[in-house]
Design a protein around this motif. Structure first.
Motif, PDB file in Angstrom:
ATOM      1  N   SER A 101       0.810  -1.222   0.000  1.00 39.91           N
ATOM      2  CA  SER A 101       0.000   0.000   0.000  1.00 39.91           C
ATOM      3  C   SER A 101       0.841   1.269   0.000  1.00 39.91           C
ATOM      4  O   SER A 101       0.301   2.367   0.057  1.00 39.91           O
ATOM      5  N   PRO A 126      -6.000   6.336  -0.308  1.00 43.17           N
ATOM      6  CA  PRO A 126      -6.794   5.588   0.692  1.00 43.17           C
ATOM      7  C   PRO A 126      -7.836   4.671   0.067  1.00 43.17           C
ATOM      8  O   PRO A 126      -8.108   3.605   0.607  1.00 43.17           O
ATOM      9  N   LEU A 127      -8.416   5.070  -1.056  1.00 37.31           N
ATOM     10  CA  LEU A 127      -9.448   4.233  -1.681  1.00 37.31           C
ATOM     11  C   LEU A 127      -8.886   2.889  -2.113  1.00 37.31           C
ATOM     12  O   LEU A 127      -9.481   1.838  -1.883  1.00 37.31           O
ATOM     13  N   ARG A 129      -6.141   1.536  -1.017  1.00 35.72           N
ATOM     14  CA  ARG A 129      -5.707   0.792   0.172  1.00 35.72           C
ATOM     15  C   ARG A 129      -6.889   0.085   0.826  1.00 35.72           C
ATOM     16  O   ARG A 129      -6.796  -1.061   1.257  1.00 35.72           O
ATOM     17  N   ARG A 130      -8.025   0.768   0.858  1.00 40.90           N
ATOM     18  CA  ARG A 130      -9.225   0.157   1.441  1.00 40.90           C
ATOM     19  C   ARG A 130      -9.669  -1.057   0.603  1.00 40.90           C
ATOM     20  O   ARG A 130     -10.072  -2.088   1.134  1.00 40.90           O
ATOM     21  N   GLU A 131      -9.570  -0.884  -0.708  1.00 39.79           N
ATOM     22  CA  GLU A 131      -9.939  -1.982  -1.619  1.00 39.79           C
ATOM     23  C   GLU A 131      -9.052  -3.209  -1.382  1.00 39.79           C
ATOM     24  O   GLU A 131      -9.510  -4.349  -1.346  1.00 39.79           O
ATOM     25  N   LEU A 186      -7.553  -3.985   1.368  1.00 41.66           N
ATOM     26  CA  LEU A 186      -7.943  -4.622   2.631  1.00 41.66           C
ATOM     27  C   LEU A 186      -9.222  -5.443   2.467  1.00 41.66           C
ATOM     28  O   LEU A 186      -9.371  -6.505   3.065  1.00 41.66           O
ATOM     29  N   GLU A 187     -10.125  -4.933   1.650  1.00 43.15           N
ATOM     30  CA  GLU A 187     -11.376  -5.675   1.389  1.00 43.15           C
ATOM     31  C   GLU A 187     -11.069  -7.023   0.755  1.00 43.15           C
ATOM     32  O   GLU A 187     -11.620  -8.056   1.140  1.00 43.15           O
ATOM     33  N   SER A 220      -1.573   1.792   9.847  1.00 40.58           N
ATOM     34  CA  SER A 220      -3.027   1.912  10.034  1.00 40.58           C
ATOM     35  C   SER A 220      -3.772   0.787   9.313  1.00 40.58           C
ATOM     36  O   SER A 220      -4.843   0.367   9.761  1.00 40.58           O
ATOM     37  N   ASP A 221      -3.189   0.302   8.212  1.00 42.01           N
ATOM     38  CA  ASP A 221      -3.824  -0.812   7.489  1.00 42.01           C
ATOM     39  C   ASP A 221      -3.885  -2.055   8.374  1.00 42.01           C
ATOM     40  O   ASP A 221      -4.845  -2.826   8.309  1.00 42.01           O
ATOM     41  N   ARG A 238      -6.705  -2.807  11.128  1.00 42.74           N
ATOM     42  CA  ARG A 238      -7.974  -3.400  10.720  1.00 42.74           C
ATOM     43  C   ARG A 238      -7.894  -4.917  10.572  1.00 42.74           C
ATOM     44  O   ARG A 238      -8.869  -5.605  10.830  1.00 42.74           O
TER      45      ARG A 238
END
Lengths: 226, 286
Positions: free
Chosen positions: B156, B161-162, B164-166, B168-169, B190-191, B194
């Motif tokens: 990441s 952030p988008l 990175r969130r993807e 993690l999903e 921070s990743d 979660r």
């Protein structure tokens, strides 16, 4: 092996197209000037040059640490070394086939140009050239593609310088008993053997270099960090 | 089941020691976050696991096998890496073709599905991709051959952030499947808050701290209080003390003990992975 060869061919599509073009240009430049002797030069030069170009192109693909991607795939180091030799051979075959194809085309009488057909001796020279150039493979595994590029430039300079020195040496050599008599012995021995003997000798040297290059490449690449 | 077992790994380069006796065990089905500052040895450790770099000493076993059994080991590993490792001349489809030729268990449908989901143009050359697209392509390759261990090396870093969130999903979805284990090296902690089940802090080639998510939440605490408390503190109560104009901030490995001892003189919060890393490294360097 298949994955490595696919990588080298897919990423070198322009080189594959150029391979065909090289043969055509060489024929127009050399092969059509005269008959058989010049054609022979074109066959040998096309085959070896295209194979070597493919090999250099493969070295060049290493920019941006791409080997880290390739060697995260299930590919062994041993296979990686073998692939470079196979690529050189396949590239040489590819270049030779194009040269043979153009040779056949130019043999059509209606075209009005005459070329000689490829001979067994030409094939032997092509294989010899390919094997002699295989010494670049361990060099690549040892120092990487950037230094290979510099080595090639320096090599070309040395080749030209070597030719000049050679000519100077020969100009000093005025018949038997000249200043460098041992050269007479070597030249005489090679001349006496005939064309086939000379080419077999070069092929033998090439084979020796290829075997050493393979062994050295395996040894170097086995311990190298990627 | 033990997926990865690293014992006393030492790796040095000409002028420095990259890994200095690293030992690490990862069990099946967990996400392990490997954190540490730049140059801590995270990438070297991953390279050693993949046998891209060769250790000076120590042992690595992957799926119970010596990691040098490259074909067997790597066929069960997916590697998500920095964007620069891809061949710029190729497109996504060709990259998949190469991977398919290498992996015995390649699933073309899964790969095509990821390309579509990640909106990666199949025929565009990779050199036209953004950094995020390249990482997503690397993820698509890593997840299309039923890999059991996914190694992620700073996936990441430099991504918005988008994306990175993807990322993690996708990891979350993969974890729902059987046999998936992740080792994620990152300095974006921070990743890991979660998703990580285990956090390993690596610095200057050594593991400084290794904790589970439960330990982090239940045992560790981020303490804030007046400086006078420090004088009363016993050895080891506080880790990586940072002084400020209001008092101090420090990590404690035993939040209950601190709460009992200092009562409302100290504020204790759940630490983030970043808190853990910052204070553990400060302690180590002080």
């Amino acid at each position: 092996m298949k994955a490595l060869l696919l990588k080298d061919t897919l990423a070198q599509k322009p080189n594959l197209m150029l391979g065909a073009l090289y043969s055509l240009i060489f024929f127009v430049a050399f092969g059509l000037l005269d008959d058989a002797p010049s054609s022979s030069f074109v066959y040998v030069f096309s085959g070896v040059a295209v194979g070597f170009t493919m090999l250099l192109g493969s070295f060049k693909l290493d920019v941006n640490d791409t080997p880290r991607f390739m060697f995260s795939l299930p590919i062994s180091r041993r296979t990686a070394v073998r692939e470079k030799f196979v690529l050189l051979a396949l590239g040489t075959m590819y270049g030779t086939l194009w040269a043979m194809l153009f040779g056949l085309v130019f043999m059509i009488p209606a075209i009005g140009w005459s070329t000689g057909a490829i001979t067994g001796l030409d094939l032997l020279r092509i294989v010899s050239g390919m094997m002699l150039l295989s010494f670049f493979i361990p060099l690549y595994f040892r120092v990487g593609h950037t230094i290979i590029r510099y080595t090639l430039v320096i090599g070309m300079v040395l080749l030209v310088a070597g030719q000049i020195v050679g000519m100077l040496v020969l100009s000093f050599r005025q018949g038997p008993g000249g200043p460098i008599p041992f050269l007479d012995v070597i030249f005489g021995w090679m001349k006496g053997g005939g064309d086939l003997f000379r080419n077999l000798l070069i092929a033998g040297i090439g084979l020796g270099i290829a075997i050493l290059s393979y062994a050295a490449s395996q040894l170097i690449w086995r311990h190298r960090d990627i | 089941m033990n997926v990865l077992d690293v014992k006393n790994l030492v790796k040095s380069y000409k002028s420095s020691v990259a890994l200095d006796g690293v030992s690490l065990r990862i069990d099946e089905g967990f996400v392990t976050g490997l954190v540490g500052p730049n140059g801590a040895g995270k990438t070297t450790l991953i390279k050693c696991i993949l046998n891209l770099a060769q250790a000076d000493s120590g042992r690595i076993q992957v799926f119970g096998m010596d990691h040098r059994r490259e074909l067997e080991v790597r066929s069960r590993i997916g590697f998500v890496h920095e964007s620069s490792y891809m061949f710029d001349q190729l497109n996504a489809r060709e990259t998949g073709t190469i991977a398919r030729a290498a992996y015995g268990r390649w699933d073309e449908k899964t790969f095509a599905g990821y390309l579509e989901r990640f909106e990666l143009p199949e025929r565009a050359k990779i050199k036209t991709y953004s950094k995020g697209m390249k990482v997503r392509l690397s993820l698509a390759v890593a997840l299309s051959h039923e890999a059991e261990l996914i190694l992620m090396d700073e996936p990441s870093s430099g991504l918005d952030p988008l994306i990175r969130r993807e990322l993690l999903e996708v990891i979350g979805e993969e974890l729902a499947k059987e046999n998936r284990t992740f080792l994620i090296s990152t300095h974006i902690t921070s990743d890991l808050d979660r998703i990580a089940d285990h956090v390993v802090i690596l610095d200057r080639g050594q593991i400084r701290l290794a904790v589970t998510r439960d330990e982090l939440g239940d045992q560790y605490g981020l303490c804030r209080g007046g400086r006078e408390l420090l004088a009363m503190a016993t050895n080891g109560s506080f880790i990586g003390v940072q002084l400020n104009e209001f008092g101090f901030t420090a990590l404690t490995p035993d939040r209950e003990k601190i709460a009992r001892r200092y009562g409302d003189q100290v504020v204790i919060e759940r630490p983030t992975v970043e808190d853990l890393m910052v204070h553990a490294l400060k302690e180590e360097r002080s």
